[in-house]
Design an enzyme around this catalytic site. Sequence first.
Site, PDB file in Angstrom:
ATOM      1  N   CYS A 108      -6.300 -77.156 -59.526  1.00 19.97           N
ATOM      2  CA  CYS A 108      -5.059 -77.009 -60.489  1.00 19.97           C
ATOM      3  C   CYS A 108      -5.290 -77.404 -61.791  1.00 19.97           C
ATOM      4  CB  CYS A 108      -4.168 -77.894 -59.624  1.00 19.97           C
ATOM      5  SG  CYS A 108      -2.551 -77.687 -60.513  1.00 19.97           S
ATOM      6  N   CYS A 259      -0.593 -72.365 -66.613  1.00 26.55           N
ATOM      7  CA  CYS A 259      -1.458 -72.402 -65.498  1.00 26.55           C
ATOM      8  C   CYS A 259      -2.971 -72.271 -65.787  1.00 26.55           C
ATOM      9  CB  CYS A 259      -1.051 -71.178 -64.612  1.00 26.55           C
ATOM     10  SG  CYS A 259      -1.798 -71.144 -62.960  1.00 26.55           S
TER      11      CYS A 259
HETATM   12  O1  PYC Z   1      -2.423 -75.211 -63.749  1.00 25.58           O
HETATM   13  O2  PYC Z   1      -4.057 -74.352 -62.287  1.00 25.58           O
HETATM   14  C1  PYC Z   1      -2.747 -74.633 -62.469  1.00 25.58           C
HETATM   15  C2  PYC Z   1      -1.752 -74.644 -61.547  1.00 25.58           C
HETATM   16  C3  PYC Z   1      -1.992 -74.078 -60.494  1.00 25.58           C
HETATM   17  C4  PYC Z   1      -0.559 -73.987 -59.772  1.00 25.58           C
HETATM   18  C5  PYC Z   1       0.270 -74.650 -60.601  1.00 25.58           C
HETATM   19  N1  PYC Z   1      -0.516 -74.960 -61.774  1.00 25.58           N
END
Ligand code: PYC
Length: 338
Positions: A108, A259
């Site tokens: 994550c 993300c």
């Molecule tokens: O930042 O990799 C990330 C992530 C995955 C799910 C929520 N954030």
Amino acid sequence: MVVQLAGGAGDAIVTFETAQPSRLRVIDTHTGGEPTRVVVDAELDLGGGSLEERQQRFERHFDHLRRAIVCEPRGGDVWVGAWLTPAADASSAAGVIFFNNVGYLGMCGHGTMGVAAALRYLGRAAEGEYHLDTPVGAVAVSLQSESRVLVHNVRSFRFRKNVAVALPDGRKYHGEIAWGGNWFFICHDHGLPVTAAAIPQLHRLASELRQQLKIQGMVGRGGAEIDHIELIGPPSDSAIADSRNFVLCPGGAYDRSPCGTGTSAKLACLAADGLLAEGQVWRQESIIGSVFEASFRRAADDEILPQLTGTAFVNADATLILDPADPFCMGISHEAER
Ligand code: PYC
């Protein structure tokens, strides 16, 4: 509570006593708006071996703690939890297991930045760069300033290009299947504005796409489920970013941050198409307007080594109370009904 765990060496069974915690200290952070709850000082022996093995043991024997930490009423579907454990590799500072309201994450990106912010807050961050072991490999972390964190993510790659997905009503979309520490379906031809005002429509379409990928048996390498959907669009302002995304996470919430693993998967696709050069900065904006800066180095076999920079802040230093008299002590879970 007596727990039997498969040990790190061979199939040996290790039996030991572990007390059910009644209190858990957590440091809550947010990275570009996306929260991470970092559990610190918890005494839970997950045995030896890799982080993947320890995650499996956590899931098998302590999944109730995942629910207690991130599900309602203490958390909710937007939360990612991070459980710190001793490092698997002697050169790493710690190990970390990431989870959400429905299960576990390989890596994550925003969560790693959150862990770095929590360790700095606690005065436990190593000087300079340090490594964290995750179930999908080690990542490197360094603090750029008070709140800016640089993460060197795991190797990322594009698995499939131009994959067509037809919805039951005949609508057809195309995308790329890519790995950035989690599996993503990255779609450009969705036809929706990637803006906060369109979140309900983006959410609906991303959910439909994920469902159809599953029904139609479209998977990542080794048959892995594609549990993240990334809808790409232009940035709100080309002066601040190169692209904006909407990312649907496995538990049904959308990522408030750009993300980290999704940005890594996107970089792998750009690199594969020769659209981004090694070292060139890609600014990925999230649906709420937060931005990660990312770039990559080429690794062997069409894989890239992404690096991401974002900002993470501590916003709570709290104690979760696990009262056995509370009927929802271990969280409200809808998993059986899904
Ligand atoms: O930042 O990799 C990330 C992530 C995955 C799910 C929520 N954030």
